[in-house]
Design a protein around this motif. Sequence first.
Motif, PDB file in Angstrom:
ATOM      1  N   ALA A   1     -36.947 -33.887  -8.510  1.00 40.44           N
ATOM      2  CA  ALA A   1     -38.018 -33.470  -9.411  1.00 40.44           C
ATOM      3  C   ALA A   1     -37.669 -32.153 -10.100  1.00 40.44           C
ATOM      4  O   ALA A   1     -37.902 -31.979 -11.298  1.00 40.44           O
ATOM      5  CB  ALA A   1     -39.324 -33.332  -8.635  1.00 40.44           C
ATOM      6  N   ALA A   2     -37.085 -31.221  -9.341  1.00 39.85           N
ATOM      7  CA  ALA A   2     -36.725 -29.921  -9.914  1.00 39.85           C
ATOM      8  C   ALA A   2     -35.650 -30.082 -10.982  1.00 39.85           C
ATOM      9  O   ALA A   2     -35.695 -29.437 -12.040  1.00 39.85           O
ATOM     10  CB  ALA A   2     -36.240 -28.983  -8.811  1.00 39.85           C
ATOM     11  N   GLN A   3     -34.674 -30.942 -10.726  1.00 40.55           N
ATOM     12  CA  GLN A   3     -33.597 -31.160 -11.695  1.00 40.55           C
ATOM     13  C   GLN A   3     -34.109 -31.889 -12.930  1.00 40.55           C
ATOM     14  O   GLN A   3     -33.647 -31.643 -14.048  1.00 40.55           O
ATOM     15  CB  GLN A   3     -32.461 -31.937 -11.027  1.00 40.55           C
ATOM     16  CG  GLN A   3     -31.712 -31.116  -9.987  1.00 40.55           C
ATOM     17  CD  GLN A   3     -30.853 -31.970  -9.073  1.00 40.55           C
ATOM     18  OE1 GLN A   3     -31.094 -33.165  -8.907  1.00 40.55           O
ATOM     19  NE2 GLN A   3     -29.844 -31.359  -8.474  1.00 40.55           N
ATOM     20  N   LEU A   4     -35.067 -32.785 -12.734  1.00 40.27           N
ATOM     21  CA  LEU A   4     -35.673 -33.463 -13.875  1.00 40.27           C
ATOM     22  C   LEU A   4     -36.400 -32.463 -14.760  1.00 40.27           C
ATOM     23  O   LEU A   4     -36.334 -32.537 -15.987  1.00 40.27           O
ATOM     24  CB  LEU A   4     -36.646 -34.539 -13.396  1.00 40.27           C
ATOM     25  CG  LEU A   4     -36.027 -35.774 -12.737  1.00 40.27           C
ATOM     26  CD1 LEU A   4     -37.119 -36.673 -12.186  1.00 40.27           C
ATOM     27  CD2 LEU A   4     -35.168 -36.531 -13.719  1.00 40.27           C
ATOM     28  N   ARG A   5     -37.092 -31.528 -14.124  1.00 39.06           N
ATOM     29  CA  ARG A   5     -37.787 -30.497 -14.898  1.00 39.06           C
ATOM     30  C   ARG A   5     -36.788 -29.640 -15.666  1.00 39.06           C
ATOM     31  O   ARG A   5     -37.054 -29.215 -16.790  1.00 39.06           O
ATOM     32  CB  ARG A   5     -38.640 -29.630 -13.968  1.00 39.06           C
ATOM     33  CG  ARG A   5     -39.915 -30.308 -13.476  1.00 39.06           C
ATOM     34  CD  ARG A   5     -40.860 -29.311 -12.838  1.00 39.06           C
ATOM     35  NE  ARG A   5     -40.303 -28.725 -11.633  1.00 39.06           N
ATOM     36  CZ  ARG A   5     -40.443 -29.242 -10.414  1.00 39.06           C
ATOM     37  NH1 ARG A   5     -41.123 -30.364 -10.252  1.00 39.06           N
ATOM     38  NH2 ARG A   5     -39.923 -28.651  -9.362  1.00 39.06           N
TER      39      ARG A   5
ATOM     40  N   GLN B   1     -43.884 -30.499 -26.470  1.00 41.69           N
ATOM     41  CA  GLN B   1     -43.834 -30.779 -25.032  1.00 41.69           C
ATOM     42  C   GLN B   1     -43.854 -32.287 -24.775  1.00 41.69           C
ATOM     43  O   GLN B   1     -43.066 -32.811 -23.977  1.00 41.69           O
ATOM     44  CB  GLN B   1     -45.015 -30.115 -24.325  1.00 41.69           C
ATOM     45  CG  GLN B   1     -45.008 -30.281 -22.812  1.00 41.69           C
ATOM     46  CD  GLN B   1     -43.917 -29.473 -22.141  1.00 41.69           C
ATOM     47  OE1 GLN B   1     -43.835 -28.258 -22.305  1.00 41.69           O
ATOM     48  NE2 GLN B   1     -43.058 -30.139 -21.377  1.00 41.69           N
ATOM     49  N   VAL B   2     -44.732 -32.975 -25.462  1.00 42.59           N
ATOM     50  CA  VAL B   2     -44.830 -34.433 -25.304  1.00 42.59           C
ATOM     51  C   VAL B   2     -43.548 -35.105 -25.784  1.00 42.59           C
ATOM     52  O   VAL B   2     -43.019 -36.014 -25.132  1.00 42.59           O
ATOM     53  CB  VAL B   2     -46.047 -34.976 -26.081  1.00 42.59           C
ATOM     54  CG1 VAL B   2     -46.040 -36.503 -26.095  1.00 42.59           C
ATOM     55  CG2 VAL B   2     -47.342 -34.463 -25.462  1.00 42.59           C
TER      56      VAL B   2
ATOM     57  N   LEU C   1     -34.143 -29.837 -22.985  1.00 40.66           N
ATOM     58  CA  LEU C   1     -34.538 -30.590 -24.172  1.00 40.66           C
ATOM     59  C   LEU C   1     -35.636 -29.857 -24.937  1.00 40.66           C
ATOM     60  O   LEU C   1     -35.665 -29.873 -26.170  1.00 40.66           O
ATOM     61  CB  LEU C   1     -35.017 -31.985 -23.772  1.00 40.66           C
ATOM     62  CG  LEU C   1     -33.922 -32.960 -23.350  1.00 40.66           C
ATOM     63  CD1 LEU C   1     -34.533 -34.248 -22.823  1.00 40.66           C
ATOM     64  CD2 LEU C   1     -32.984 -33.258 -24.502  1.00 40.66           C
ATOM     65  N   LEU C   2     -36.519 -29.204 -24.197  1.00 40.69           N
ATOM     66  CA  LEU C   2     -37.577 -28.429 -24.839  1.00 40.69           C
ATOM     67  C   LEU C   2     -36.971 -27.286 -25.643  1.00 40.69           C
ATOM     68  O   LEU C   2     -37.415 -26.982 -26.757  1.00 40.69           O
ATOM     69  CB  LEU C   2     -38.537 -27.891 -23.775  1.00 40.69           C
ATOM     70  CG  LEU C   2     -39.859 -27.298 -24.257  1.00 40.69           C
ATOM     71  CD1 LEU C   2     -40.691 -28.359 -24.965  1.00 40.69           C
ATOM     72  CD2 LEU C   2     -40.640 -26.723 -23.075  1.00 40.69           C
ATOM     73  N   GLY C   3     -35.929 -26.655 -25.085  1.00 36.48           N
ATOM     74  CA  GLY C   3     -35.259 -25.575 -25.799  1.00 36.48           C
ATOM     75  C   GLY C   3     -34.609 -26.057 -27.081  1.00 36.48           C
ATOM     76  O   GLY C   3     -34.720 -25.412 -28.137  1.00 36.48           O
ATOM     77  N   TYR C   4     -33.932 -27.202 -27.020  1.00 33.64           N
ATOM     78  CA  TYR C   4     -33.342 -27.755 -28.232  1.00 33.64           C
ATOM     79  C   TYR C   4     -34.432 -28.210 -29.200  1.00 33.64           C
ATOM     80  O   TYR C   4     -34.259 -28.157 -30.421  1.00 33.64           O
ATOM     81  CB  TYR C   4     -32.405 -28.912 -27.894  1.00 33.64           C
ATOM     82  CG  TYR C   4     -31.037 -28.442 -27.450  1.00 33.64           C
ATOM     83  CD1 TYR C   4     -30.163 -27.849 -28.352  1.00 33.64           C
ATOM     84  CD2 TYR C   4     -30.625 -28.565 -26.133  1.00 33.64           C
ATOM     85  CE1 TYR C   4     -28.915 -27.399 -27.957  1.00 33.64           C
ATOM     86  CE2 TYR C   4     -29.377 -28.118 -25.723  1.00 33.64           C
ATOM     87  CZ  TYR C   4     -28.526 -27.534 -26.639  1.00 33.64           C
ATOM     88  OH  TYR C   4     -27.292 -27.078 -26.238  1.00 33.64           O
ATOM     89  N   GLY C   5     -35.559 -28.648 -28.648  1.00 34.37           N
ATOM     90  CA  GLY C   5     -36.677 -29.015 -29.513  1.00 34.37           C
ATOM     91  C   GLY C   5     -37.196 -27.815 -30.290  1.00 34.37           C
ATOM     92  O   GLY C   5     -37.574 -27.932 -31.461  1.00 34.37           O
ATOM     93  N   ARG C   6     -37.197 -26.658 -29.644  1.00 37.74           N
ATOM     94  CA  ARG C   6     -37.617 -25.437 -30.351  1.00 37.74           C
ATOM     95  C   ARG C   6     -36.643 -25.124 -31.489  1.00 37.74           C
ATOM     96  O   ARG C   6     -37.045 -24.602 -32.532  1.00 37.74           O
ATOM     97  CB  ARG C   6     -37.696 -24.265 -29.374  1.00 37.74           C
ATOM     98  CG  ARG C   6     -38.807 -24.391 -28.339  1.00 37.74           C
ATOM     99  CD  ARG C   6     -39.022 -23.092 -27.590  1.00 37.74           C
ATOM    100  NE  ARG C   6     -40.006 -23.243 -26.524  1.00 37.74           N
ATOM    101  CZ  ARG C   6     -39.702 -23.429 -25.250  1.00 37.74           C
ATOM    102  NH1 ARG C   6     -38.424 -23.469 -24.874  1.00 37.74           N
ATOM    103  NH2 ARG C   6     -40.651 -23.565 -24.342  1.00 37.74           N
TER     104      ARG C   6
END
Length: 274
Positions: free
Chosen positions: A133-137, A172-173, A143-148
């Motif tokens: 779970a931690a690695q998935l996060r 986020q979604v 991906l969130l960083g690249y999304g920014r």
Amino acid sequence: MADFRMFQKAAAEGLSAATAPKRKAMHPSAAWFGSATVAICLSTQPLHAQTQQQQDRIDRVSRLIVTAPLCRGLGMAVDSDLPAKVAAGFKAETAKWGVPSGRLEQLAAASADRQGKLFAQDLDTEEANAKSAAQLRKLSTILLGYGRTCVEATSDPLFSASIQKPAGFDLQVAATKFADSMLEDGGLASWQTPVIQARGDLMMVAGTCRAVIGKARSDALFAEFGRSDDARTRDYYLKSFDIGLDDTDRQFNLAQCNRMINGFRGRIARGGIR
């Protein structure tokens, strides 16, 4: 004035990757600007100083180009003519810098090569390590960083007309959905509970062991554990069963098949607890 053919090639290859299978679209080639080409540039072009601000701008443009295929994967609209438009805009923007065109091409090539390697390494490493779970996060965070970066591109003068967010875009979604698309075949997406994972594993066994346990028993397992009212979950079960059917490398005997079937049945009964 710089031609920036190499810079444009980087953008073109990055965007073409977005039309390839998803796994490839996530990883634009780090060899867009080969080390041999960069070495030739370094050996034949005299060094001319550029400011740190100019270097930062080159790196920013390279980073946005490398990230463009992922922006499309996140649901943004990416113009297919982005490579040519960015190259032309960058040429006009840097005309007043006073840096020779050969030197600019050299800097753009080295920057794009570096950014491409960083992009591929970040995602390759985290996707390969996504087992908990931690690695998935952590993968979702990357991906969130690249999304920014994609969101940043929508307000950059060179990219704003070529990369656009849809109405109501939620980063986020979008990042979670994209991470799930990378991990769902392995049962590691955010929506795949331990029970869903166990049922998917059992479906794979039902396919792999079909020739050993027989059609009737395999079909019975599928009817009991391979059905769902949720289309996404049902598709995962079907894919798992198909993977098992296609697996001709592993040859299990009846005792091994029974052990796996009973093990996954037990895990499902325990709510997915191993």
